[in-house]
Write a protein that holds these residues in place. Structure first.
Motif, PDB file in Angstrom:
ATOM      1  N   LEU A   1       0.830  -1.205   0.000  1.00 50.00           N
ATOM      2  CA  LEU A   1       0.000   0.000   0.000  1.00 50.00           C
ATOM      3  C   LEU A   1       0.865   1.255   0.000  1.00 50.00           C
ATOM      4  O   LEU A   1       0.564   2.228  -0.688  1.00 50.00           O
ATOM      5  CB  LEU A   1      -0.927   0.007   1.213  1.00 50.00           C
TER       6      LEU A   1
ATOM      7  N   ASP B   1       4.073   5.186  -5.695  1.00 51.78           N
ATOM      8  CA  ASP B   1       3.952   5.042  -7.140  1.00 51.78           C
ATOM      9  C   ASP B   1       3.015   6.092  -7.720  1.00 51.78           C
ATOM     10  O   ASP B   1       3.192   6.564  -8.834  1.00 51.78           O
ATOM     11  CB  ASP B   1       3.435   3.638  -7.447  1.00 51.78           C
ATOM     12  N   LEU B   2       1.994   6.463  -6.932  1.00 53.84           N
ATOM     13  CA  LEU B   2       1.018   7.439  -7.404  1.00 53.84           C
ATOM     14  C   LEU B   2       1.466   8.869  -7.127  1.00 53.84           C
ATOM     15  O   LEU B   2       0.699   9.803  -7.337  1.00 53.84           O
ATOM     16  CB  LEU B   2      -0.343   7.167  -6.755  1.00 53.84           C
TER      17      LEU B   2
ATOM     18  N   ARG C   1      10.192  -3.904 -10.627  1.00 52.89           N
ATOM     19  CA  ARG C   1      10.289  -3.018  -9.464  1.00 52.89           C
ATOM     20  C   ARG C   1      11.384  -1.965  -9.647  1.00 52.89           C
ATOM     21  O   ARG C   1      11.291  -0.874  -9.094  1.00 52.89           O
ATOM     22  CB  ARG C   1      10.526  -3.838  -8.199  1.00 52.89           C
TER      23      ARG C   1
ATOM     24  N   PHE D   1      11.084   1.053  -7.023  1.00 51.19           N
ATOM     25  CA  PHE D   1      11.082   0.478  -5.676  1.00 51.19           C
ATOM     26  C   PHE D   1      12.424  -0.165  -5.354  1.00 51.19           C
ATOM     27  O   PHE D   1      12.748  -0.389  -4.200  1.00 51.19           O
ATOM     28  CB  PHE D   1       9.977  -0.567  -5.524  1.00 51.19           C
TER      29      PHE D   1
ATOM     30  N   VAL E   1       5.778   6.935 -14.240  1.00 52.11           N
ATOM     31  CA  VAL E   1       5.510   5.507 -14.385  1.00 52.11           C
ATOM     32  C   VAL E   1       4.488   5.135 -13.333  1.00 52.11           C
ATOM     33  O   VAL E   1       4.582   5.592 -12.196  1.00 52.11           O
ATOM     34  CB  VAL E   1       6.812   4.713 -14.129  1.00 52.11           C
ATOM     35  N   ASN E   2       3.517   4.341 -13.688  1.00 55.92           N
ATOM     36  CA  ASN E   2       2.587   3.832 -12.673  1.00 55.92           C
ATOM     37  C   ASN E   2       2.516   2.326 -12.765  1.00 55.92           C
ATOM     38  O   ASN E   2       2.854   1.726 -13.776  1.00 55.92           O
ATOM     39  CB  ASN E   2       1.201   4.447 -12.820  1.00 55.92           C
ATOM     40  N   MET E   3       2.083   1.746 -11.665  1.00 51.80           N
ATOM     41  CA  MET E   3       2.109   0.290 -11.584  1.00 51.80           C
ATOM     42  C   MET E   3       0.763  -0.231 -11.123  1.00 51.80           C
ATOM     43  O   MET E   3       0.106   0.381 -10.278  1.00 51.80           O
ATOM     44  CB  MET E   3       3.188  -0.115 -10.572  1.00 51.80           C
TER      45      MET E   3
ATOM     46  N   PHE F   1      -0.506  -3.291  -9.144  1.00 48.18           N
ATOM     47  CA  PHE F   1       0.097  -4.317  -8.305  1.00 48.18           C
ATOM     48  C   PHE F   1      -0.639  -5.635  -8.443  1.00 48.18           C
ATOM     49  O   PHE F   1      -1.837  -5.665  -8.727  1.00 48.18           O
ATOM     50  CB  PHE F   1       0.070  -3.869  -6.849  1.00 48.18           C
TER      51      PHE F   1
ATOM     52  N   SER G   1      -1.429  -7.637  -6.090  1.00 50.05           N
ATOM     53  CA  SER G   1      -2.476  -7.712  -5.071  1.00 50.05           C
ATOM     54  C   SER G   1      -3.455  -6.546  -5.230  1.00 50.05           C
ATOM     55  O   SER G   1      -4.337  -6.374  -4.403  1.00 50.05           O
ATOM     56  CB  SER G   1      -1.843  -7.654  -3.690  1.00 50.05           C
TER      57      SER G   1
ATOM     58  N   ALA H   1      -3.353  -3.704  -4.309  1.00 50.50           N
ATOM     59  CA  ALA H   1      -2.937  -2.694  -3.321  1.00 50.50           C
ATOM     60  C   ALA H   1      -3.874  -1.493  -3.303  1.00 50.50           C
ATOM     61  O   ALA H   1      -3.429  -0.357  -3.222  1.00 50.50           O
ATOM     62  CB  ALA H   1      -1.486  -2.250  -3.570  1.00 50.50           C
ATOM     63  N   LEU H   2      -5.170  -1.735  -3.373  1.00 51.41           N
ATOM     64  CA  LEU H   2      -6.130  -0.633  -3.233  1.00 51.41           C
ATOM     65  C   LEU H   2      -6.155  -0.209  -1.773  1.00 51.41           C
ATOM     66  O   LEU H   2      -6.040  -1.044  -0.884  1.00 51.41           O
ATOM     67  CB  LEU H   2      -7.522  -1.092  -3.666  1.00 51.41           C
ATOM     68  N   PHE H   3      -6.312   1.097  -1.535  1.00 52.82           N
ATOM     69  CA  PHE H   3      -6.349   1.582  -0.160  1.00 52.82           C
ATOM     70  C   PHE H   3      -7.685   1.169   0.462  1.00 52.82           C
ATOM     71  O   PHE H   3      -8.737   1.634   0.023  1.00 52.82           O
ATOM     72  CB  PHE H   3      -6.171   3.094  -0.122  1.00 52.82           C
TER      73      PHE H   3
ATOM     74  N   ARG I   1      -6.838   3.382 -11.389  1.00 49.28           N
ATOM     75  CA  ARG I   1      -6.004   4.194 -10.513  1.00 49.28           C
ATOM     76  C   ARG I   1      -4.619   4.399 -11.123  1.00 49.28           C
ATOM     77  O   ARG I   1      -4.018   5.462 -10.996  1.00 49.28           O
ATOM     78  CB  ARG I   1      -5.877   3.514  -9.137  1.00 49.28           C
ATOM     79  N   ALA I   2      -4.103   3.351 -11.782  1.00 47.58           N
ATOM     80  CA  ALA I   2      -2.779   3.464 -12.379  1.00 47.58           C
ATOM     81  C   ALA I   2      -2.816   4.268 -13.674  1.00 47.58           C
ATOM     82  O   ALA I   2      -1.847   4.928 -14.024  1.00 47.58           O
ATOM     83  CB  ALA I   2      -2.214   2.067 -12.634  1.00 47.58           C
TER      84      ALA I   2
END
Lengths: 299, 383
Positions: A196, A202-203, B65, B70, B95-97, B99, B101, B103-105, B164-165
């Motif tokens: 997260l 990333d955002l 990554r 990252f 750059v956006n990724m 994920f 999973s 990885a939504l908040f 989102r990405a």
């Protein structure tokens, strides 16, 4: 059929044990205290007026409000309540500010070092609580360790008045209750998904922004649990303010004990206890609400 | 035909359509003593879907990554659109990724999740709302804006993660196993939608996957990774039909592989004698191997014909023809897989489409059969 019946019986039995425990050791004593708070002092054994008396063969119930009205006529009691709430609130905030970074660091530590760090947090519990508070007297005294070191270094020329101050009470409470803040916070932070924070970065969120937007809101249940675990016992704290605190400003726990043991005024002591309980019921209910919401979220 | 009537060409990027948009130069990444990515160089073109395909531990995720920021490369550079990004933190990369999973908040609604990236750019409230609305429409999630992630199905979460990405219009979108969490039916459907969205927005995609089927359908080009290295780059058909090594041939699809020695090489291809196979393989589309060299002949199961009688004359020593006994038949519906034990003792896998419904007299187990293939089918591999 018989199996299901005995299962139901077993379930009821398991529930009955803690229920009985709470009934005998919590509810009944509470009712006794509650009842005493509505009586008056008298020189007898027990030292308060009975609830039920007989006048000319007729039962007579005596309810006195004098203990409660007395609490509100003497400003000492109101100021003790407010002082206790202030001390508990400031101590809780300090514990949070110190404990959050520690819990965060432990949660981010490698899995190999985590048990060791947690162990260090719990380690003080291995020594008696009283002993540790006494140790602070030795540290904060006019000729205690801190003053002596500062004097010999030439930082100060007269000993600082550290003991018997609000500062000493805060030190004592924060020191003693810090683990109760760190452990629930750690339990919460440890479950956070590192992806997260990566997603936030990333955002376009800088680390501090990502912390505020992602980690902090998700750790609110941990913050609430830790804060209540510190705040609730801190309000009624007796030992720390008695040993380290100001003699001119009492916390409510000390007032209660003085009423009971020094003044032998059981009704007023009981009324003080009932009012502490009323003060604490709000945060306790808050705590339960948070816990319930956490459970629901987990499901 | 005249040079005057030049059609209005789309505005080509200054660097030209074929030159590299993402330039990975000699990138390595070491974790302690372990080399996860080993001197990888790769050029990715603007607007393409590049799939990094490899097994677990092949280094594909580490490479992704590093593209996201990252991980920092131990050595080498990563350039996107001419800008060196090797030391730029993730929050400053174009750059956006998406994920694996997602990885939504969890504490934010769908709308707030999608808006998060735009909020970091300090866009106006109206602009954010408009862009979030547009992207949710593109991924067909309008009307779900107020929901929390845990109130969505897996497929819906995947769409939100994609939105989102994409909402920040990145120069490069990284997708980590984008379809792995979806069930089979949904995966197929989502694959085509992903292609559709990519074409609509023209964003360059890099997809990491271990699923070769996913890589083949999504990717305009694939890069196959093994032990931290890129072992082959090419279009899906390049890689399937002309694998460069035994690893690639074996990793992508199934293959029959036999060791043999070259005994003739000429204009009409190579002849390989294989004791394992028990026949001579003529590979028309292969050259450049000296006589006597040890090579491997790889033949895809669907390129083999199966018959009860040997085709052609039995007089000349047979090339690309071998006999055996059917040991197992697996009926898959659209195809059937035959496992044939050759006279040499080796097993050969043959896939045949079930063209006719309830075909009469199908080949049965323990039946003696002849297997043959066209001279263009075998691939000769030297490594």
């Amino acid at each position: 059929m018989a199996v299901r019946l005995s299962q139901a019986m077993g379930r009821r039995l398991i529930a009955a044990v803690p229920t009985l425990w709470l009934l005998v050791l919590f509810l009944i004593p509470f009712l006794i205290v509650f009842r005493i708070s509505f009586s008056e002092v008298r020189l007898a054994i027990p030292p308060y007026t009975p609830l039920l008396s007989w006048h000319h063969g007729a039962p007579h119930i005596e309810v006195h409000w004098s203990a409660y009205s007395f609490l509100f006529t003497d400003p000492m009691y109101v100021s003790s309540y407010l002082y206790s709430l202030k001390v508990a609130a400031v101590s809780t905030l300090c514990c949070l500010l110190i404990g959050y970074p520690m819990a965060y660091a432990i949660a981010r530590a490698s899995t190999a070092t985590r048990p060791l760090l947690l162990m260090l947090i719990v380690l003080p519990f291995w020594t008696s609580f009283l002993l540790r508070v006494y140790a602070w007297i030795g540290l904060l005294n006019n000729n205690g360790v801190i003053n002596n070191v500062l004097l010999s270094l030439g930082v100060i020329h007269h000993p600082l008045a550290l003991l018997q101050t609000d500062f000493a009470v805060y030190i004592g409470i924060v020191y003693s209750y810090l683990p109760f803040m760190i452990l629930p916070l750690y339990a919460n932070l440890e479950k956070h998904d590192p992806a997260l924070l990566e997603a936030a970065a990333d955002l376009g969120a800088r680390p501090w922004r990502a912390f505020l937007a992602v980690t902090l809101p998700q750790s609110l249940p941990g913050i609430a649990a830790g804060s209540l675990l510190v705040f609730i016992p801190a309000v009624g704290e007796y030992v720390i303010p008695t040993l380290l605190g100001r003699p001119d400003q009492l916390m409510i726990g000390r007032v209660l004990s003085d009423e009971f043991f020094e003044n032998r005024d059981w009704p007023v002591a009981s009324a003080v206890a009932i009012l502490i309980l009323l003060l604490l019921i709000v945060p306790i209910m808050l705590f339960q609400r948070v816990e319930r919401r956490q459970l629901e979220a987990a499901q | 035909m005249s040079s005057q009537a030049t059609p209005a060409a789309p505005p080509a990027p200054a660097s030209g359509p074929d030159s590299a948009y993402v330039r990975i130069r000699d990138v390595s990444k070491k974790f302690g003593g372990i080399t996860a990515v080993d001197h990888v160089s790769l050029d990715i073109r603007r607007g393409e879907i590049f799939c990094l395909l490899g097994g677990s531990g092949s280094g594909k995720t580490t490479l992704l990554r590093m593209l996201a920021g990252f991980e920092t490369p131990t050595a080498g550079t990563i350039e996107i659109d001419g800008q060196d990004l090797s030391r730029v933190p993730p929050y400053e990369r174009p750059v956006n990724m998406m994920f694996q999973s997602y990885a939504l908040f969890p504490h934010m609604s769908v709308e707030r999740n999608v808006a998060f990236g735009l909020e970091q750019e300090h866009l106006g409230r109206d602009a954010i709302r408009r862009q979030v609305g547009e992207i949710l429409e593109i991924v067909k999630m309008s009307g779900y804006g107020a929901r929390k992630p845990h109130q969505l199905s897996g497929g819906q979460r995947q769409r939100v993660a994609l939105a989102r990405a994409l909402v920040k219009r990145p120069k490069l979108l990284l997708l980590d196993e984008p379809l792995a969490a979806l069930d089979r039916k949904l995966r197929e459907h989502t694959q085509f939608e992903l292609l559709n969205i990519q074409q609509r927005l023209g964003v360059t995609f890099i997809v990491v996957t271990h699923d070769q089927e996913e890589a083949m359908t999504l990717g305009t080009r694939l890069g196959v990774m093994n032990r931290g290295c890129i072992v082959q780059v090419g279009t899906p058909s390049d890689i399937y039909e002309s694998p460069a090594s035994r690893f690639v041939a074996d990793f992508i699809g199934s293959v029959n592989m036999f060791e043999g020695q070259v005994y003739a090489n000429g204009a009409d291809g190579l002849c390989i004698r294989s004791a394992d196979l028990g026949c001579t393989v003529r590979a028309e589309r292969a050259a450049g191997c000296p006589r006597g060299a040890t090579v491997w002949a790889a033949i895809r199961p669907e390129k083999i014909q199966i018959a009860r009688a040997a085709a052609g004359t039995a007089a000349a020593p047979a090339e690309n023809l071998v006999a055996g006994t059917v040991r197992e038949i697996a009926y898959m519906g659209d195809t059937s897989i035959y496992l044939v034990r050759l006279d040499s003792g080796s097993m050969l896998r043959v896939t045949l489409p079930n063209v006719l419904r309830g075909a009469e007299g199908p080949i049965a187990r323990e039946e003696r059969v002849w297997l043959s293939w066209h001279g263009s089918s075998p691939v000769v591999l030297t490594e």
